[in-house]
Motif scaffolding. Structure first.
Motif, PDB file in Angstrom:
ATOM      1  N   ARG A 428       0.830  -1.208   0.000  1.00 36.93           N
ATOM      2  CA  ARG A 428       0.000   0.000   0.000  1.00 36.93           C
ATOM      3  C   ARG A 428       0.870   1.266   0.000  1.00 36.93           C
ATOM      4  O   ARG A 428       0.652   2.195  -0.765  1.00 36.93           O
ATOM      5  CB  ARG A 428      -0.920  -0.018   1.223  1.00 36.93           C
ATOM      6  CG  ARG A 428      -2.359   0.192   0.828  1.00 36.93           C
ATOM      7  CD  ARG A 428      -3.392   0.081   1.921  1.00 36.93           C
ATOM      8  NE  ARG A 428      -3.003   0.326   3.269  1.00 36.93           N
ATOM      9  CZ  ARG A 428      -2.989  -0.615   4.232  1.00 36.93           C
ATOM     10  NH1 ARG A 428      -3.313  -1.854   3.940  1.00 36.93           N
ATOM     11  NH2 ARG A 428      -2.668  -0.308   5.462  1.00 36.93           N
ATOM     12  N   TRP A 430       3.917   1.573  -0.881  1.00 41.88           N
ATOM     13  CA  TRP A 430       4.683   1.691  -2.116  1.00 41.88           C
ATOM     14  C   TRP A 430       3.823   2.264  -3.234  1.00 41.88           C
ATOM     15  O   TRP A 430       4.254   3.135  -3.991  1.00 41.88           O
ATOM     16  CB  TRP A 430       5.268   0.322  -2.475  1.00 41.88           C
ATOM     17  CG  TRP A 430       6.055   0.313  -3.741  1.00 41.88           C
ATOM     18  CD1 TRP A 430       5.858  -0.506  -4.816  1.00 41.88           C
ATOM     19  CD2 TRP A 430       7.161   1.154  -4.070  1.00 41.88           C
ATOM     20  NE1 TRP A 430       6.770  -0.234  -5.795  1.00 41.88           N
ATOM     21  CE2 TRP A 430       7.588   0.798  -5.365  1.00 41.88           C
ATOM     22  CE3 TRP A 430       7.825   2.198  -3.417  1.00 41.88           C
ATOM     23  CZ2 TRP A 430       8.638   1.421  -6.011  1.00 41.88           C
ATOM     24  CZ3 TRP A 430       8.881   2.819  -4.066  1.00 41.88           C
ATOM     25  CH2 TRP A 430       9.280   2.440  -5.342  1.00 41.88           C
ATOM     26  N   ARG A 431       2.577   1.769  -3.305  1.00 40.28           N
ATOM     27  CA  ARG A 431       1.675   2.296  -4.348  1.00 40.28           C
ATOM     28  C   ARG A 431       1.470   3.798  -4.164  1.00 40.28           C
ATOM     29  O   ARG A 431       1.547   4.567  -5.102  1.00 40.28           O
ATOM     30  CB  ARG A 431       0.326   1.562  -4.294  1.00 40.28           C
ATOM     31  CG  ARG A 431       0.335   0.253  -5.133  1.00 40.28           C
ATOM     32  CD  ARG A 431      -1.087  -0.183  -5.462  1.00 40.28           C
ATOM     33  NE  ARG A 431      -1.904  -0.392  -4.284  1.00 40.28           N
ATOM     34  CZ  ARG A 431      -1.906  -1.518  -3.572  1.00 40.28           C
ATOM     35  NH1 ARG A 431      -1.120  -2.533  -3.933  1.00 40.28           N
ATOM     36  NH2 ARG A 431      -2.665  -1.641  -2.507  1.00 40.28           N
ATOM     37  N   THR A 432       1.247   4.179  -2.910  1.00 37.36           N
ATOM     38  CA  THR A 432       1.045   5.609  -2.635  1.00 37.36           C
ATOM     39  C   THR A 432       2.264   6.411  -3.050  1.00 37.36           C
ATOM     40  O   THR A 432       2.150   7.469  -3.683  1.00 37.36           O
ATOM     41  CB  THR A 432       0.790   5.829  -1.122  1.00 37.36           C
ATOM     42  OG1 THR A 432      -0.122   4.856  -0.691  1.00 37.36           O
ATOM     43  CG2 THR A 432       0.279   7.217  -0.835  1.00 37.36           C
ATOM     44  N   GLN A 434       4.459   5.667  -5.235  1.00 40.60           N
ATOM     45  CA  GLN A 434       4.574   5.706  -6.691  1.00 40.60           C
ATOM     46  C   GLN A 434       3.626   6.728  -7.285  1.00 40.60           C
ATOM     47  O   GLN A 434       3.982   7.486  -8.180  1.00 40.60           O
ATOM     48  CB  GLN A 434       4.255   4.335  -7.259  1.00 40.60           C
ATOM     49  CG  GLN A 434       5.452   3.428  -7.315  1.00 40.60           C
ATOM     50  CD  GLN A 434       5.073   2.109  -7.942  1.00 40.60           C
ATOM     51  OE1 GLN A 434       4.079   1.495  -7.558  1.00 40.60           O
ATOM     52  NE2 GLN A 434       5.843   1.698  -8.918  1.00 40.60           N
ATOM     53  N   ARG A 435       2.382   6.715  -6.721  1.00 42.21           N
ATOM     54  CA  ARG A 435       1.393   7.681  -7.230  1.00 42.21           C
ATOM     55  C   ARG A 435       1.928   9.102  -7.101  1.00 42.21           C
ATOM     56  O   ARG A 435       1.739   9.939  -7.957  1.00 42.21           O
ATOM     57  CB  ARG A 435       0.086   7.550  -6.462  1.00 42.21           C
ATOM     58  CG  ARG A 435      -0.939   6.654  -7.179  1.00 42.21           C
ATOM     59  CD  ARG A 435      -2.349   6.975  -6.771  1.00 42.21           C
ATOM     60  NE  ARG A 435      -2.556   6.955  -5.343  1.00 42.21           N
ATOM     61  CZ  ARG A 435      -2.742   5.843  -4.622  1.00 42.21           C
ATOM     62  NH1 ARG A 435      -2.736   4.660  -5.223  1.00 42.21           N
ATOM     63  NH2 ARG A 435      -2.936   5.908  -3.338  1.00 42.21           N
ATOM     64  N   ARG A 436       2.616   9.302  -5.963  1.00 39.37           N
ATOM     65  CA  ARG A 436       3.170  10.653  -5.754  1.00 39.37           C
ATOM     66  C   ARG A 436       4.397  10.903  -6.613  1.00 39.37           C
ATOM     67  O   ARG A 436       4.997  11.967  -6.546  1.00 39.37           O
ATOM     68  CB  ARG A 436       3.507  10.857  -4.289  1.00 39.37           C
ATOM     69  CG  ARG A 436       2.243  10.976  -3.447  1.00 39.37           C
ATOM     70  CD  ARG A 436       2.585  11.268  -2.014  1.00 39.37           C
ATOM     71  NE  ARG A 436       1.380  11.239  -1.209  1.00 39.37           N
ATOM     72  CZ  ARG A 436       1.357  10.928   0.075  1.00 39.37           C
ATOM     73  NH1 ARG A 436       2.486  10.624   0.692  1.00 39.37           N
ATOM     74  NH2 ARG A 436       0.241  10.928   0.745  1.00 39.37           N
ATOM     75  N   GLY A 437       4.840   9.810  -7.283  1.00 35.18           N
ATOM     76  CA  GLY A 437       5.945   9.964  -8.224  1.00 35.18           C
ATOM     77  C   GLY A 437       7.299  10.076  -7.552  1.00 35.18           C
ATOM     78  O   GLY A 437       8.255  10.556  -8.155  1.00 35.18           O
ATOM     79  N   GLN A 440      11.053   4.886  -8.029  1.00 35.46           N
ATOM     80  CA  GLN A 440      10.870   4.059  -9.216  1.00 35.46           C
ATOM     81  C   GLN A 440      10.750   2.597  -8.857  1.00 35.46           C
ATOM     82  O   GLN A 440      11.285   2.142  -7.855  1.00 35.46           O
ATOM     83  CB  GLN A 440      12.071   4.238 -10.135  1.00 35.46           C
ATOM     84  CG  GLN A 440      11.966   5.540 -10.883  1.00 35.46           C
ATOM     85  CD  GLN A 440      13.121   5.681 -11.840  1.00 35.46           C
ATOM     86  OE1 GLN A 440      13.985   4.818 -11.919  1.00 35.46           O
ATOM     87  NE2 GLN A 440      13.112   6.779 -12.564  1.00 35.46           N
ATOM     88  N   CYS A 441      10.041   1.888  -9.691  1.00 34.94           N
ATOM     89  CA  CYS A 441       9.805   0.492  -9.412  1.00 34.94           C
ATOM     90  C   CYS A 441      10.509  -0.337 -10.471  1.00 34.94           C
ATOM     91  O   CYS A 441      10.540   0.032 -11.647  1.00 34.94           O
ATOM     92  CB  CYS A 441       8.300   0.259  -9.455  1.00 34.94           C
ATOM     93  SG  CYS A 441       7.871  -1.427  -9.117  1.00 34.94           S
TER      94      CYS A 441
END
Ligand code: ATP
Length: 444
Positions: A428, A430-432, A434-437, A440-441
């Motif tokens: 969760r 990590w997704r957040t 990433q959304r915030r940019g 990197q994944c």
């Protein structure tokens, strides 16, 4: 006037077998080398008082360093020699230390100076010591083993429970003896003798403490602080004006005394629960003794006590950390979901500071939660690791620290107790992120 008495049977009864065997061997070695050997100081005092003491001090009427070398060869051990002082320490294979000194006469070039050394006999060696009860010698050579040598009426003083100096210039020669007198008085529940007390007051009125190096004062203070009852010593120091003689800011106010009493309780509680790591007693007590001293004045104390630059920096930082934590703790509400916040406040603070905060806090719930922190919370670790993050495809970087810290907080607060919960939380978070940019994944 030499007074000798045979206490061989008492020595045999009171010492552990191993120590007795060591003494006998040390005496035989003296005979073989043609020198008289004595056990001296606190070791002999404690045999008479019936108290355990494994710090063996020997005096050799001969060459202590040569004697120590032979002892190390004979028993298997190593030595550290101080050629300038004609002394050596033998460290035996089992860790037992034996301090060996050449019977010596010490000259004091000026009051409170460090001694220089010259060869002489046992009586002169004993005469340079601090108090009668510490100026006893025990012969250990075969044939004379167990002869107690008492030149200064030490046995009588022990019967009368008195701490007495050997001569009237004793405190002028070395004012640290004032602190030692108090330490022994409180430890054995003796009384400093009338004349000795007058000499102490006289030394204080001559302001001899001001000539004394901070290093020596701190050393004696450290010894006081590991006594069973350091507060009794501090009280006595206050009563005689010694704390203020060390530095006027060190007055033992009622408030400081109160906190010191709490500190001792808290520290005893802590020591009962955990053997290691231990709080450093001098730091703990110095926190109490310097309570209320302003930041811009604390340097006066640290430089009076000659703390090293590092100790000084750490001590000042510790006081700052405590001050900050006290503010934060005031607004901390007791709530399971806020335990991670408590951990965040306490985690950066060294143990001495945490114990001090506990002693200092008047609010029961703060004390209770700090004790929880020491008991349990500080040891909690999360059940996911950096490797788990890697497996989830998160590229190693600063995000790891943030994620792992958040997961740990969640575990402490009971929001993610199982590993599965924690892994879900990682995803969760990590997704957040990433959304915030922010990061990197890899691979996804
Ligand atoms: P403890 O039980 O606290 O170890 P101790 O008597 O063994 O007490 P130490 O500090 O180990 O004390 O010193 C050993 C001996 O050296 C003392 O018994 C005393 O005879 C002598 N001594 C230590 N410090 C001084 C001093 N400042 N002035 C004179 N003699 C001292």
């Amino acid at each position: 006037r030499r007074r000798e008495r045979n206490i061989g049977p008492m020595v045999g009864n009171r010492l552990p077998k191993k120590m007795l065997a060591l003494l006998k061997t040390a005496g035989e070695l003296g005979r073989d080398m043609g020198w008289e050997i004595y056990a001296v100081g606190g070791f002999v005092r404690d045999i008479l008082l019936g108290r355990p003491n494994s710090d063996l001090d020997l005096v050799v009427e001969g060459d202590a360093i040569a004697y120590a070398r032979r002892m190390a060869d004979l028993l298997g051990g190593r030595i550290k020699a101080h050629v300038k002082f004609k002394t050596a320490v033998v460290i035996l294979a089992d860790g037992q230390r034996v301090d060996v000194a050449t019977a010596r006469l010490e000259y004091y070039e000026y009051p409170a100076a460090m001694p220089t050394v010259e060869l002489s006999s046992i009586k002169m060696d004993l005469y340079r010591r601090d108090f009668t009860i510490n100026a006893l010698a025990l012969r250990i050579n075969p044939g004379r083993f167990g002869q107690l040598v008492d030149f200064f009426g030490a046995e009588q003083d022990m019967k009368n429970k008195v701490i007495r100096v050997l001569h009237s210039l004793s405190f002028v020669e070395d004012p640290t003896r004032i602190l030692r007198a108090i330490r022994f008085e409180r430890r054995f529940d003796f009384q400093i003798g009338g004349q000795t007390l007058r000499l102490i007051k006289n030394a204080l009125s001559l302001d001899l403490f001001s000539k004394l190096s901070g290093t020596r004062i701190l050393h004696e203070l450290q010894l006081i602080m590991v006594e069973e009852n350091p507060l009794a010593c501090l009280n006595r120091m206050q009563e005689l004006g010694i704390l203020e003689a060390i530095h006027p800011l060190l007055k033992l106010s009622g408030e400081r005394m109160q906190v010191l009493m709490e500190l001792v309780k808290v520290n005893n509680w802590y020591k009962l629960l955990y053997q290691k790591p231990e709080a450093e007693p001098w730091k703990l007590h110095l926190l109490g003794l310097t309570m209320g001293i302003k930041r811009d004045q604390i340097g006066q104390i640290t430089s009076r006590l000659r703390l090293t630059a590092r100790e000084e920096r750490d001590f000042i930082l510790l006081r700052d950390q405590i001050g900050e934590a006290l503010m934060k703790l005031m607004s901390w509400r007791e709530d399971r979901s806020r335990l991670s916040r408590l951990c965040a406040i306490l985690r950066p603070i060294p143990l001495e500071g945490v114990l001090f905060l506990m002693a200092r806090s008047k609010k029961e719930h703060i004390r209770r939660n700090i004790s929880q922190y020491l008991n349990r919370l500080r040891d909690i670790t999360s059940d996911v690791t950096g490797d788990d993050l890697k497996t989830l495809g998160i590229r190693p970087g600063p995000a790891y620290t943030t994620i792992l810290a958040r997961v740990l907080d969640a575990k402490i607060d009971g929001r993610a107790t199982s590993r599965e919960d924690q892994l879900r939380l990682v995803e969760r978070l990590w997704r957040t992120m990433q959304r915030r940019g922010g990061a990197q994944c890899e691979g996804t």
